[in-house]
Scaffold this motif. Structure first.
Motif, PDB file in Angstrom:
ATOM      1  N   VAL A 198      80.015  66.758  33.896  1.00 51.04           N
ATOM      2  CA  VAL A 198      78.569  66.963  33.834  1.00 51.04           C
ATOM      3  C   VAL A 198      78.269  68.359  33.281  1.00 51.04           C
ATOM      4  N   MET A 199      78.255  69.395  34.125  1.00 45.73           N
ATOM      5  CA  MET A 199      77.950  70.736  33.626  1.00 45.73           C
ATOM      6  C   MET A 199      79.037  71.199  32.650  1.00 45.73           C
ATOM      7  N   GLY A 200      78.570  71.660  31.505  1.00 45.07           N
ATOM      8  CA  GLY A 200      79.484  72.137  30.480  1.00 45.07           C
ATOM      9  C   GLY A 200      79.772  71.110  29.412  1.00 45.07           C
ATOM     10  N   VAL A 201      79.408  69.843  29.639  1.00 40.96           N
ATOM     11  CA  VAL A 201      79.673  68.794  28.647  1.00 40.96           C
ATOM     12  C   VAL A 201      78.420  67.924  28.461  1.00 40.96           C
ATOM     13  N   THR A 202      78.173  66.992  29.390  1.00 41.27           N
ATOM     14  CA  THR A 202      77.008  66.127  29.219  1.00 41.27           C
ATOM     15  C   THR A 202      75.698  66.868  29.472  1.00 41.27           C
ATOM     16  N   SER A 203      75.780  68.089  29.945  1.00 39.74           N
ATOM     17  CA  SER A 203      74.565  68.894  30.107  1.00 39.74           C
ATOM     18  C   SER A 203      73.897  69.176  28.764  1.00 39.74           C
ATOM     19  N   HIS A 204      74.562  68.839  27.664  1.00 40.90           N
ATOM     20  CA  HIS A 204      73.943  68.979  26.336  1.00 40.90           C
ATOM     21  C   HIS A 204      72.971  67.848  26.026  1.00 40.90           C
ATOM     22  N   LEU A 205      72.983  66.785  26.812  1.00 35.84           N
ATOM     23  CA  LEU A 205      72.171  65.606  26.494  1.00 35.84           C
ATOM     24  C   LEU A 205      70.733  65.766  26.977  1.00 35.84           C
ATOM     25  N   LEU A 206      70.071  66.761  26.462  1.00 40.56           N
ATOM     26  CA  LEU A 206      68.692  67.070  26.837  1.00 40.56           C
ATOM     27  C   LEU A 206      67.699  66.367  25.916  1.00 40.56           C
ATOM     28  N   THR A 207      66.590  65.929  26.491  1.00 42.73           N
ATOM     29  CA  THR A 207      65.487  65.419  25.685  1.00 42.73           C
ATOM     30  C   THR A 207      64.178  65.802  26.368  1.00 42.73           C
ATOM     31  N   THR A 208      63.073  65.526  25.702  1.00 41.94           N
ATOM     32  CA  THR A 208      61.760  65.934  26.203  1.00 41.94           C
ATOM     33  C   THR A 208      60.807  64.745  26.212  1.00 41.94           C
ATOM     34  N   LEU A 209      59.698  64.897  26.936  1.00 43.44           N
ATOM     35  CA  LEU A 209      58.699  63.839  26.973  1.00 43.44           C
ATOM     36  C   LEU A 209      58.146  63.571  25.573  1.00 43.44           C
ATOM     37  N   SER A 210      57.962  64.607  24.788  1.00 43.21           N
ATOM     38  CA  SER A 210      57.445  64.420  23.424  1.00 43.21           C
ATOM     39  C   SER A 210      58.379  63.547  22.597  1.00 43.21           C
ATOM     40  N   GLU A 211      59.667  63.785  22.710  1.00 43.97           N
ATOM     41  CA  GLU A 211      60.636  62.988  21.961  1.00 43.97           C
ATOM     42  C   GLU A 211      60.650  61.543  22.460  1.00 43.97           C
ATOM     43  N   ILE A 212      60.584  61.371  23.772  1.00 39.66           N
ATOM     44  CA  ILE A 212      60.565  60.026  24.342  1.00 39.66           C
ATOM     45  C   ILE A 212      59.291  59.289  23.929  1.00 39.66           C
ATOM     46  N   GLU A 213      58.187  60.010  23.892  1.00 37.09           N
ATOM     47  CA  GLU A 213      56.923  59.390  23.486  1.00 37.09           C
ATOM     48  C   GLU A 213      56.985  58.925  22.031  1.00 37.09           C
ATOM     49  N   THR A 214      57.605  59.743  21.190  1.00 40.15           N
ATOM     50  CA  THR A 214      57.679  59.429  19.764  1.00 40.15           C
ATOM     51  C   THR A 214      58.640  58.281  19.464  1.00 40.15           C
ATOM     52  N   HIS A 215      59.804  58.280  20.123  1.00 37.43           N
ATOM     53  CA  HIS A 215      60.873  57.364  19.718  1.00 37.43           C
ATOM     54  C   HIS A 215      61.132  56.213  20.690  1.00 37.43           C
ATOM     55  N   VAL A 216      60.509  56.229  21.873  1.00 41.54           N
ATOM     56  CA  VAL A 216      60.831  55.228  22.884  1.00 41.54           C
ATOM     57  C   VAL A 216      59.603  54.441  23.343  1.00 41.54           C
ATOM     58  N   LYS A 217      58.496  55.124  23.538  1.00 39.38           N
ATOM     59  CA  LYS A 217      57.330  54.535  24.199  1.00 39.38           C
ATOM     60  C   LYS A 217      56.874  53.225  23.569  1.00 39.38           C
ATOM     61  N   GLU A 218      56.878  53.140  22.262  1.00 34.41           N
ATOM     62  CA  GLU A 218      56.322  51.967  21.581  1.00 34.41           C
ATOM     63  C   GLU A 218      57.354  50.868  21.347  1.00 34.41           C
ATOM     64  N   LYS A 219      58.491  50.931  22.017  1.00 37.36           N
ATOM     65  CA  LYS A 219      59.550  49.933  21.821  1.00 37.36           C
ATOM     66  C   LYS A 219      59.414  48.779  22.814  1.00 37.36           C
ATOM     67  N   GLY A 220      58.247  48.226  22.938  1.00 40.15           N
ATOM     68  CA  GLY A 220      58.026  47.069  23.784  1.00 40.15           C
ATOM     69  C   GLY A 220      57.996  47.420  25.259  1.00 40.15           C
ATOM     70  N   ALA A 221      58.138  46.384  26.107  1.00 37.76           N
ATOM     71  CA  ALA A 221      58.046  46.581  27.560  1.00 37.76           C
ATOM     72  C   ALA A 221      59.121  47.521  28.075  1.00 37.76           C
ATOM     73  N   ILE A 222      60.321  47.427  27.512  1.00 41.99           N
ATOM     74  CA  ILE A 222      61.412  48.272  28.000  1.00 41.99           C
ATOM     75  C   ILE A 222      61.207  49.714  27.557  1.00 41.99           C
ATOM     76  N   GLY A 223      60.621  49.913  26.378  1.00 38.97           N
ATOM     77  CA  GLY A 223      60.300  51.268  25.932  1.00 38.97           C
ATOM     78  C   GLY A 223      59.227  51.899  26.805  1.00 38.97           C
ATOM     79  N   GLN A 224      58.227  51.120  27.152  1.00 39.66           N
ATOM     80  CA  GLN A 224      57.178  51.607  28.037  1.00 39.66           C
ATOM     81  C   GLN A 224      57.744  51.959  29.407  1.00 39.66           C
ATOM     82  N   TYR A 225      58.646  51.123  29.894  1.00 41.68           N
ATOM     83  CA  TYR A 225      59.293  51.377  31.196  1.00 41.68           C
ATOM     84  C   TYR A 225      60.068  52.695  31.176  1.00 41.68           C
ATOM     85  N   LEU A 226      60.854  52.921  30.127  1.00 41.96           N
ATOM     86  CA  LEU A 226      61.625  54.166  30.038  1.00 41.96           C
ATOM     87  C   LEU A 226      60.706  55.366  29.882  1.00 41.96           C
TER      88      LEU A 226
END
Length: 303
Positions: A198-226
C-alpha cells in the motif's frame, strides 16, 4: 503442526511469472469498508478479456463502519449484492459469505462458505492452470482455506493488496494488521504470492472528484454509483484526492507492464508489524511501483 507442501524453487519461479493469458479467478473483498473495493469489483467485471470471475467472497473488517468482523463481512456481502443489481456482467456469479471472525490461532481456520468454496475450486484446478485468488481485504478467508486443505497451495496463486512497502517504517496496513495470524499464514506457508504493498506503491493511485465526474459519472447506472460513492466519501473535495488502492490487483492481471515487480524472499512479519528479511525463505513476487495513469486510463475506458 501443519505440514504445507513445498513447491520446488524452479516451479515457484514459473508460477510467480505473469500469466500472460486469461485466468480463472475469485475475488475476496471487504466491499463495504472503503470506496476502492467497489471500483476493483467493477474493473474486474469489465476485464473479461483477461479474467473469468468464478466467485466473490465477502471478507471481514472492523472499523468505524462496522461493529465487528462479522458485521463488516455481512455489510460487504450486501454491498456485493447491490453491485450485482446494477451490473449485468455479475449475474450468475456466486457471492459467498466469508469469515465471521479473524483467525483465533496460527493454525486454526475459521469455517465459512467462502473458505469451503475456495478449497473446492482450488482442488478442482490443476497445477498447469492454477486458480488466481485476488484478495483486497483481510486475508482471513484465504488463510482459512489453506489451513483447511494445505494442498491448495499447489493449485492457486494469491494476488494480495496487503502491508506497506518493504522499505516503509512498518507493515501496519489495514488489510494485513487486522488478522496477524492469517497474514503470517500467507507469508509463511509457501503459497505462490504476488504482494502489492500500500504505502510506497499503490499510494500512487490517486484521483479526484473532478476526474471521476468527467470520466465516470456519465457511464450509466454503474458510473453514477461509483461517482456518488466517491462524492460521498468526503465533505470537502477542494484540493482533495483519494487513493483507489484496490484496482492495483486487477491492473496486475490486465497488464504486467503497469506494475513493476521482482522476485524477493518472502518477508518475515513480526508481532509488532515490522518486516525483516531471511534469504533462506521461499520466493514471492513483490510489486515496487505502479504506473498510475495507465491503470486509470484502462479503468475509465472500460467503463
Amino acid at each position: 503442526m501443519i505440514n504445507f507442501p513445498v513447491i520446488p524453487e524452479q516451479k515457484m519461479v514459473q508460477r510467480l511469472a505473469h500469466p500472460k493469458r486469461k485466468v480463472r479467478m475469485v475475488l475476496d473483498t471487504d466491499t463495504f469498508n472503503e470506496i476502492d473495493d467497489q471500483f476493483a469489483v467493477i474493473y474486474a467485471l469489465k476485464s473479461p478479456e483477461n479474467m473469468t470471475i468464478e466467485a466473490f467472497y465477502a471478507a471481514p473488517f472492523y472499523n468505524d463502519l462496522s461493529t465487528g468482523p462479522k458485521d463488516g463481512m455481512e455489510k460487504s456481502y450486501n454491498e456485493l449484492l447491490k453491485i450485482r443489481s446494477l451490473l449485468p456482467e455479475m449475474a450468475g456469479i456466486p457471492v459467498h459469505r466469508g469469515s465471521e471472525s479473524y483467525l483465533p490461532g496460527a493454525e486454526t481456520p475459521v469455517e465459512s462458505a467462502a473458505a469451503r468454496d475456495l478449497v473446492e475450486r482450488a482442488m478442482a484446478s490443476s497445477e498447469d492452470d492454477p486458480l488466481y485468488v485476488v484478495a483486497i481485504g483481510a486475508i482471513t478467508n484465504v488463510a482459512s482455506a489453506i489451513l483447511m486443505e494445505p494442498r491448495i497451495i499447489e493449485r492457486i496463486v494469491v494476488v494480495w493488496l496487503g502491508g506497506h512497502a518493504l522499505h516503509w517504517r512498518d507493515a501496519r496496513e489495514f488489510n494485513l494488521a487486522q488478522d496477524l495470524h492469517a497474514s503470517r499464514v500467507i507469508l509463511n506457508s509457501g503459497v505462490p504470492l504476488v504482494l502489492i504493498p500500500v504505502m510506497g506503491v499503490t499510494s500512487h493511485l490517486l484521483t479526484t472528484l473532478s476526474e471521476i465526474e468527467t470520466h465516470v459519472k456519465e457511464k450509466g447506472a454503474i458510473g453514477q454509483y461509483l461517482y456518488e460513492t466517491f462524492r460521498d466519501c468526503c465533505d470537502d473535495h477542494y484540493a482533495y484526492s483519494r487513493v483507489i488502492w484496490d484496482i492495483s490487483t486487477i491492473a496486475y492481471l490486465n497488464n504486467e507492464s503497469w506494475l513493476s515487480s521482482s522476485l524477493v524472499h518472502s518477508p518475515v512479519l513480526s508481532e509488532d508489524f515490522r518486516w525483516s528479511i531471511d534469504n533462506s525463505r521461499h520466493f514471492i513476487r513483490y510489486v515496487d511501483h505502479i504506473h498510475r495513469d495507465s491503470v486509470f486510463r484502462d479503468l475509465f475506458r472500460k467503463l
